[in-house]
Design an enzyme around this catalytic site. Structure first.
Site, mmCIF file in Angstrom:
data_model
loop_
_atom_site.group_PDB
_atom_site.id
_atom_site.type_symbol
_atom_site.label_atom_id
_atom_site.label_comp_id
_atom_site.label_asym_id
_atom_site.label_seq_id
_atom_site.Cartn_x
_atom_site.Cartn_y
_atom_site.Cartn_z
ATOM 1 N N LYS A 174 109.799 77.914 25.387
ATOM 2 C CA LYS A 174 110.288 78.101 26.759
ATOM 3 C C LYS A 174 110.956 79.470 26.930
ATOM 4 O O LYS A 174 111.291 80.140 25.947
ATOM 5 C CB LYS A 174 111.250 76.960 27.103
ATOM 6 C CG LYS A 174 110.562 75.575 27.112
ATOM 7 C CD LYS A 174 111.519 74.475 27.573
ATOM 8 C CE LYS A 174 110.820 73.116 27.590
ATOM 9 N NZ LYS A 174 111.702 72.042 28.137
ATOM 10 N N TYR A 177 104.923 70.191 35.848
ATOM 11 C CA TYR A 177 105.955 69.158 35.750
ATOM 12 C C TYR A 177 105.904 68.161 36.903
ATOM 13 O O TYR A 177 106.914 67.499 37.198
ATOM 14 C CB TYR A 177 107.340 69.798 35.654
ATOM 15 C CG TYR A 177 107.657 70.330 34.277
ATOM 16 C CD1 TYR A 177 107.884 69.460 33.206
ATOM 17 C CD2 TYR A 177 107.730 71.695 34.028
ATOM 18 C CE1 TYR A 177 108.185 69.937 31.936
ATOM 19 C CE2 TYR A 177 108.026 72.182 32.757
ATOM 20 C CZ TYR A 177 108.257 71.302 31.720
ATOM 21 O OH TYR A 177 108.554 71.770 30.459
ATOM 22 N N THR A 222 115.677 65.506 23.745
ATOM 23 C CA THR A 222 115.689 66.425 24.884
ATOM 24 C C THR A 222 116.970 67.260 24.933
ATOM 25 O O THR A 222 116.924 68.470 25.152
ATOM 26 C CB THR A 222 115.537 65.642 26.200
ATOM 27 O OG1 THR A 222 114.381 64.808 26.101
ATOM 28 C CG2 THR A 222 115.398 66.565 27.392
ATOM 29 N N ASN A 258 116.156 73.919 26.497
ATOM 30 C CA ASN A 258 116.085 73.279 25.178
ATOM 31 C C ASN A 258 114.963 73.849 24.301
ATOM 32 O O ASN A 258 114.427 73.156 23.442
ATOM 33 C CB ASN A 258 115.980 71.756 25.344
ATOM 34 C CG ASN A 258 114.774 71.342 26.163
ATOM 35 O OD1 ASN A 258 113.978 72.175 26.577
ATOM 36 N ND2 ASN A 258 114.638 70.053 26.388
ATOM 37 N N HIS A 292 108.875 72.673 24.533
ATOM 38 C CA HIS A 292 108.258 71.492 25.134
ATOM 39 C C HIS A 292 107.336 70.860 24.100
ATOM 40 O O HIS A 292 106.703 71.556 23.317
ATOM 41 C CB HIS A 292 107.429 71.897 26.360
ATOM 42 C CG HIS A 292 106.539 70.796 26.872
ATOM 43 N ND1 HIS A 292 106.987 69.823 27.727
ATOM 44 C CD2 HIS A 292 105.220 70.505 26.612
ATOM 45 C CE1 HIS A 292 105.983 68.983 27.988
ATOM 46 N NE2 HIS A 292 104.906 69.382 27.326
ATOM 47 N N GLU A 338 97.799 68.596 29.507
ATOM 48 C CA GLU A 338 98.609 69.817 29.451
ATOM 49 C C GLU A 338 97.838 70.966 28.797
ATOM 50 O O GLU A 338 97.903 72.109 29.260
ATOM 51 C CB GLU A 338 99.918 69.529 28.715
ATOM 52 C CG GLU A 338 100.811 68.579 29.509
ATOM 53 C CD GLU A 338 102.007 68.063 28.732
ATOM 54 O OE1 GLU A 338 102.792 67.284 29.312
ATOM 55 O OE2 GLU A 338 102.166 68.426 27.544
HETATM 56 P P1 IDP Z 1 111.239 66.135 27.098
HETATM 57 O O1 IDP Z 1 110.995 67.622 27.267
HETATM 58 O O2 IDP Z 1 112.090 65.836 25.902
HETATM 59 O O3 IDP Z 1 109.952 65.326 27.123
HETATM 60 P P2 IDP Z 1 111.683 65.232 29.820
HETATM 61 O O4 IDP Z 1 112.510 64.042 30.196
HETATM 62 O O5 IDP Z 1 110.192 65.093 29.912
HETATM 63 O O6 IDP Z 1 112.115 65.667 28.345
HETATM 64 O O7 IDP Z 1 112.159 66.439 30.716
HETATM 65 C C1 IDP Z 1 111.375 67.614 30.841
HETATM 66 C C2 IDP Z 1 112.286 68.803 30.752
HETATM 67 O O8 IDP Z 1 113.176 68.797 31.871
HETATM 68 C C3 IDP Z 1 113.222 68.848 29.540
HETATM 69 O O9 IDP Z 1 112.598 69.337 28.362
HETATM 70 C C4 IDP Z 1 114.322 69.768 30.028
HETATM 71 O O10 IDP Z 1 113.920 71.148 29.987
HETATM 72 C C5 IDP Z 1 114.448 69.336 31.488
HETATM 73 N N1 IDP Z 1 115.470 68.284 31.669
HETATM 74 C C6 IDP Z 1 115.408 66.998 31.246
HETATM 75 N N2 IDP Z 1 116.505 66.313 31.599
HETATM 76 C C7 IDP Z 1 117.303 67.203 32.253
HETATM 77 C C8 IDP Z 1 118.605 67.105 32.855
HETATM 78 O O11 IDP Z 1 119.250 66.054 32.860
HETATM 79 N N3 IDP Z 1 119.091 68.254 33.425
HETATM 80 C C9 IDP Z 1 118.387 69.427 33.441
HETATM 81 N N4 IDP Z 1 117.173 69.555 32.895
HETATM 82 C C10 IDP Z 1 116.633 68.462 32.301
HETATM 83 MG MG MG Z 2 108.559 65.119 28.645
#
Ligand code: IDP
Ligand code: MG
Length: 139
Positions: free
Chosen positions: A11, A51, A93, A114, A117, A128
């Site tokens: 990212k 997304y 996450t 984070n 992905h 994807e």
């Molecule tokens: P993942 O990447 O671990 O699969 P997802 O729930 O699919 O997690 O969320 C996609 C992305 O959205 C996350 O990797 C992160 O960058 C962002 N994200 C997830 N939860 C939050 C939040 O509570 N606040 C801000 N960004 C979030």
């Molecule tokens: Mg996800």
């Protein structure tokens, strides 16, 4: 459904802070082979579409903003049980909840920024991967 590929993104936070090389090294050392890789700067529309499944989530606007804030590396990775094994390698996450030694624990900043992905299912890995690559670009 093929279970040996997953899709990943280094990212904008991790690429911008110079951690892409270290992260790719971790991925290779864990046994993943790079099947496709390119650098791109997602448009807002591309990030919204990628997304799409999160459109109703409260964090969707800030996620789209972040993912289109700078260049990223998009990759297809090969490994047996790739989706599950890669999720284990990157960790939870939220980096503060990710297990020690995982990529997100070591390179993530917060729950949004984070570092990486990873696809959450073989079906989504294919969706994807084909969002960013054509079949002849996946080796
Ligand atoms: P993942 O990447 O671990 O699969 P997802 O729930 O699919 O997690 O969320 C996609 C992305 O959205 C996350 O990797 C992160 O960058 C962002 N994200 C997830 N939860 C939050 C939040 O509570 N606040 C801000 N960004 C979030
Ligand atoms: Mg996800």
């Amino acid at each position: 459904m093929s279970n040996d590929i997953t899709f990943s993104i280094i990212k904008p936070d991790a690429l911008g802070s110079g951690n892409a090389g270290s992260i790719i090294s971790r991925i290779n050392k864990a046994g993943f082979r790079i099947a496709a890789l390119k650098m791109l700067h997602m448009t807002r529309a591309q990030a919204e579409s990628f997304y799409e499944v999160h459109r109703e989530r409260s964090f969707y606007p800030e996620l789209v903003e972040f993912m289109s804030s700078g260049p990223a590396l998009v990759m297809v990775l090969r490994h047996p049980d790739a989706v599950e094994e890669f999720r284990r390698l990157i960790g939870a996450t939220d980096p503060v909840r990710a297990l020690p030694g995982t990529i997100r624990a070591d390179f993530g900043t917060n729950v949004r920024m984070n570092a990486v992905h990873g696809s959450d299912s073989p079906e989504n890995a294919l969706r994807e991967a084909s969002f960013f690559f054509s079949a002849i670009e996946i080796f």
